[in-house]
Enzyme design. Structure first.
Site, short mmCIF file in Angstrom:
data_model
loop_
_atom_site.label_atom_id
_atom_site.label_comp_id
_atom_site.label_asym_id
_atom_site.label_seq_id
_atom_site.Cartn_x
_atom_site.Cartn_y
_atom_site.Cartn_z
N HIS A 8 0.76 -1.05 -0.06
CA HIS A 8 -0.24 0.33 0.01
C HIS A 8 0.93 1.52 0.17
CE1 HIS A 8 1.19 0.61 4.24
NE2 HIS A 8 0.83 -0.28 4.31
N GLU A 81 -2.35 -7.26 6.98
CA GLU A 81 -1.18 -7.18 8.19
C GLU A 81 -1.08 -7.27 9.50
OE1 GLU A 81 1.90 -6.74 7.57
OE2 GLU A 81 2.81 -4.73 7.60
#
Length: 230
Positions: A8, A81
């Site tokens: 990201h 994550e």
């Protein structure tokens, strides 16, 4: 089949040098610019879909790319994550200064789990399972873009390079990518070959340099090893 695993774009916590793990931090203004640049850099044709973690920073980055490429954007919970538990939100540099041995374990020992968090083995097993499902759903399709997070991408890189002389020198940077080729084992299981890491997304999306063929690492074998390490 080419798979681009993109980290990201930048958040405020990235810019401040803090662990963010599963904190749902949005993109910063600079992160928005990074995500837009990355989306514009991708060739517009030949994509099957965009996938992302549901966390805002990954989903926002993926949305720019999906709009540019005019393909569906799917959020998959398993792409989140690694959960860092008590470390979440701490200053990375300060933590490394105060607890250097623990920082080394976090980055290099997949068996280590921070208090209240996931071990690297558990995070990679979850992430690899999500990737296997995505590949199975798109067998024989065009390119895939998967937007995820630095921690799980680093775990995957190390696992895929375990039997090779190369080793990653740093975490994948924001809006940088792992370039992978997806393949299938003789028994029909999905697998991956890592070609480059910490690369610009447009480099991953291109045809790439001709290289000696490598046998794909079956994702179910990889994740089974991560769940039950020797």
């Amino acid at each position: 089949m080419r798979v681009v695993l993109l980290r990201h774009a930048e958040t405020g916590l990235n810019a401040a040098g803090r662990f963010q793990a599963q904190t749902d931090a949005p993109l910063s203004d600079e992160g928005v610019r990074q995500a837009q640049r990355a989306a514009r850099s991708l060739p517009p044709d030949g994509w099957a879909a965009v996938y992302s973690s549901p966390l805002s920073r990954a989903a926002q980055t993926a949305a720019y790319a999906a709009g540019r490429l005019d393909v569906p954007h799917h959020r998959v919970d398993g792409l989140r994550e690694r959960h860092l538990g008590a470390l979440d939100g701490l200053d990375r540099a300060e933590f490394a200064r105060r607890r250097p041995a623990t920082m080394r374990r976090l980055l290099t020992d997949p068996g280590y789990a921070p208090p209240g968090g996931e071990s690297g083995h558990a995070a990679l097993a979850r992430f690899g399972g999500a990737l296997a499902g995505i590949l199975t759903a798109h067998r024989g399709a065009g390119r895939l873009l998967v937007v995820a997070h630095g921690g799980v991408l680093n775990l995957l890189t190390r696992a895929l390079l375990a039997d090779r002389a190369e080793a990653p020198r740093a975490l994948v940077g924001t809006c940088h990518a792992l370039c992978l080729d997806a393949g299938w084992t003789p028994s029909g299981r999905p697998g991956l070959v890592l070609r480059h890491w910490n690369a610009a997304p447009e480099e991953c999306a291109g045809p790439g340099r001709s290289r000696e063929p490598l046998t794909p690492v079956a994702l179910d074998d990889l994740t089974a090893q991560e769940v039950t390490p020797a």
